[in-house]
Design an enzyme around this catalytic site. Structure first.
Site, short mmCIF file in Angstrom:
data_model
loop_
_atom_site.label_atom_id
_atom_site.label_comp_id
_atom_site.label_asym_id
_atom_site.label_seq_id
_atom_site.Cartn_x
_atom_site.Cartn_y
_atom_site.Cartn_z
CG ASP A 110 -30.95 34.39 51.47
OD1 ASP A 110 -30.37 33.41 51.97
OD2 ASP A 110 -30.47 35.55 51.50
CG ASN A 132 -43.86 42.46 56.33
OD1 ASN A 132 -43.89 42.05 57.49
ND2 ASN A 132 -43.25 43.59 55.99
CE LYS A 134 -48.12 43.60 52.54
NZ LYS A 134 -48.16 44.47 53.73
NE ARG A 155 -16.90 45.43 56.11
CZ ARG A 155 -17.29 44.36 56.82
NH1 ARG A 155 -17.55 43.22 56.21
NH2 ARG A 155 -17.44 44.44 58.13
CE LYS A 156 -24.12 49.98 57.29
NZ LYS A 156 -24.69 50.56 58.55
C1 LIG Z 1 -22.73 36.41 40.60
C2 LIG Z 1 -24.00 35.55 40.89
C3 LIG Z 1 -23.62 34.24 41.65
C4 LIG Z 1 -24.89 33.47 42.12
C5 LIG Z 1 -24.50 32.17 42.87
C6 LIG Z 1 -25.72 31.48 43.49
C7 LIG Z 1 -25.94 31.93 44.94
C8 LIG Z 1 -27.18 32.83 45.06
C9 LIG Z 1 -27.09 33.79 46.25
C10 LIG Z 1 -27.27 33.06 47.57
C11 LIG Z 1 -27.09 34.05 48.71
C12 LIG Z 1 -27.25 33.35 50.03
C13 LIG Z 1 -26.66 34.21 51.12
C14 LIG Z 1 -26.83 33.52 52.43
O1 LIG Z 1 -27.79 32.84 52.68
S1 LIG Z 1 -25.59 33.76 53.55
C15 LIG Z 1 -26.07 32.71 54.86
C16 LIG Z 1 -26.84 33.42 55.96
N1 LIG Z 1 -26.02 34.47 56.53
C17 LIG Z 1 -25.05 34.20 57.42
O2 LIG Z 1 -24.80 33.05 57.80
C18 LIG Z 1 -24.25 35.37 57.90
C19 LIG Z 1 -23.89 35.24 59.37
N2 LIG Z 1 -23.37 36.54 59.83
C20 LIG Z 1 -22.09 36.86 59.62
O3 LIG Z 1 -21.28 36.07 59.15
C21 LIG Z 1 -21.67 38.26 60.00
O4 LIG Z 1 -22.58 38.82 60.91
C22 LIG Z 1 -21.57 39.19 58.76
C23 LIG Z 1 -20.53 38.62 57.81
C24 LIG Z 1 -22.93 39.27 58.07
C25 LIG Z 1 -21.17 40.57 59.22
O5 LIG Z 1 -20.02 40.43 60.01
P1 LIG Z 1 -18.78 41.43 59.84
O6 LIG Z 1 -17.91 41.22 61.03
O7 LIG Z 1 -18.17 41.31 58.50
O8 LIG Z 1 -19.43 42.89 59.87
P2 LIG Z 1 -19.98 43.69 61.17
O9 LIG Z 1 -20.59 42.79 62.18
O10 LIG Z 1 -18.87 44.60 61.61
O11 LIG Z 1 -21.16 44.55 60.52
C26 LIG Z 1 -20.82 45.49 59.47
C27 LIG Z 1 -21.91 46.53 59.51
O12 LIG Z 1 -23.19 45.91 59.28
C28 LIG Z 1 -24.04 46.14 60.38
N3 LIG Z 1 -24.82 44.91 60.60
C29 LIG Z 1 -24.34 43.65 60.64
N4 LIG Z 1 -25.35 42.78 60.83
C30 LIG Z 1 -26.49 43.53 60.92
C31 LIG Z 1 -27.87 43.21 61.11
N5 LIG Z 1 -28.28 41.95 61.26
N6 LIG Z 1 -28.77 44.22 61.13
C32 LIG Z 1 -28.36 45.51 60.96
N7 LIG Z 1 -27.07 45.88 60.78
C33 LIG Z 1 -26.15 44.89 60.76
C34 LIG Z 1 -23.14 46.41 61.55
O13 LIG Z 1 -23.85 47.18 62.52
C35 LIG Z 1 -22.05 47.21 60.88
O14 LIG Z 1 -22.56 48.48 60.60
P3 LIG Z 1 -21.59 49.79 60.81
O15 LIG Z 1 -21.20 49.79 62.27
O16 LIG Z 1 -20.40 49.56 59.91
O17 LIG Z 1 -22.45 50.96 60.39
#
Ligand SMILES: CCCCCCCCCCCCCC(=O)SCCNC(=O)CCNC(=O)[C@H](O)C(C)(C)COP(=O)(O)OP(=O)(O)OC[C@H]1O[C@@H](n2cnc3c(N)ncnc32)[C@H](O)[C@@H]1OP(=O)(O)O
Length: 188
Positions: A110, A132, A134, A155-156
């Site tokens: 993640d 998966n 393995k 946005r995906k």
């Molecule tokens: C620069 C580097 C910095 C590094 C810093 C260190 C950090 C390292 C990184 C750490 C990283 C850690 C990261 C973490 O751990 S993040 C923590 C774990 N994740 C969450 O808690 C997220 C919880 N979920 C949500 O908040 C909402 O559902 C989100 C924001 C994700 C979307 O809600 P939103 O209302 O905004 O959008 P929408 O519902 O209209 O959906 C939009 C589109 O997406 C499609 N869709 C949605 N869900 C699914 C699904 N499950 N399968 C398939 N498709 C899905 C949906 O059909 C639609 O498609 P379309 O109709 O437009 O075609």
């Protein structure tokens, strides 16, 4: 771990690879940044968050003493849209005896694919992570986590990933993920 780090740092010399800051690196250096983020992007969740406890917030993977938990370093290749994470899971991450816990592997997958998504599109969240398993990952072994940004649709962000042994002869884990770029207009 050190040998791999040095090999990747050499690859950074011509600029094709970039060493990503990780130790104590957080996207939000100050608590007010965290609070601002939560109120801007997660207004629903913000009502349930204890602001006082938020002051103690740390990145999950940076909560163990050196060598006992998540030891990792990440490198990024912009042309290939790849993030590679060199990772060693310490003794506090044991699942089955002598094996790395599946949740620890999922965490680092993640973090790696999440970093790839953040570099590409900024503020994102994981919508889906399919893993998966393995082969078991030996505890305290060094592995390579290879992530590949496959496509962006609106946005995906679709990012695939595998976890291999350092000699790339053993495939431990394969994963796919979907990240969504947060839309401040949407009440998440
Ligand atoms: C620069 C580097 C910095 C590094 C810093 C260190 C950090 C390292 C990184 C750490 C990283 C850690 C990261 C973490 O751990 S993040 C923590 C774990 N994740 C969450 O808690 C997220 C919880 N979920 C949500 O908040 C909402 O559902 C989100 C924001 C994700 C979307 O809600 P939103 O209302 O905004 O959008 P929408 O519902 O209209 O959906 C939009 C589109 O997406 C499609 N869709 C949605 N869900 C699914 C699904 N499950 N399968 C398939 N498709 C899905 C949906 O059909 C639609 O498609 P379309 O109709 O437009 O075609």
């Amino acid at each position: 771990m050190r040998l791999l780090f040095d090999q990747f740092m050499k690859k950074c010399e011509d600029g094709s690879w970039i060493h990503l800051p990780s130790y104590n690196y957080t996207l939000f250096q100050r608590s007010q940044d965290i609070s601002a983020f939560i109120h801007a992007y997660l207004p629903t969740a913000s009502k349930l968050i204890n602001e006082e406890k938020l002051l103690q917030a740390k990145i999950f993977t940076r909560n163990f003493e050196d060598g006992l938990g998540f030891e990792y370093v990440m490198f990024y290749n912009d042309v290939e849209k790849r993030v590679v994470c060199v990772f060693e899971g310490g003794p506090y991450l044991q699942g089955m005896p002598g094996c790395l816990h599946g949740g620890a592997i999922a965490t680092m997958i993640d973090a790696t694919v999440g970093t790839s998504a953040m570099i590409a599109e900024g503020i994102v969240m994981t919508a889906n992570l399919n893993i998966n398993f393995k082969r078991p990952v030996p505890l305290c072994s060094v592995v390579l986590i290879n992530s590949q940004l496959d496509k962006i649709e609106g946005r995906k962000l679709f990012i695939s990933c595998n976890v291999q042994s350092v000699d790339e002869k053993t495939l431990y884990t394969e994963a796919t993920s979907l990240f969504i770029k947060l839309d401040p207009e949407k009440q998440v």
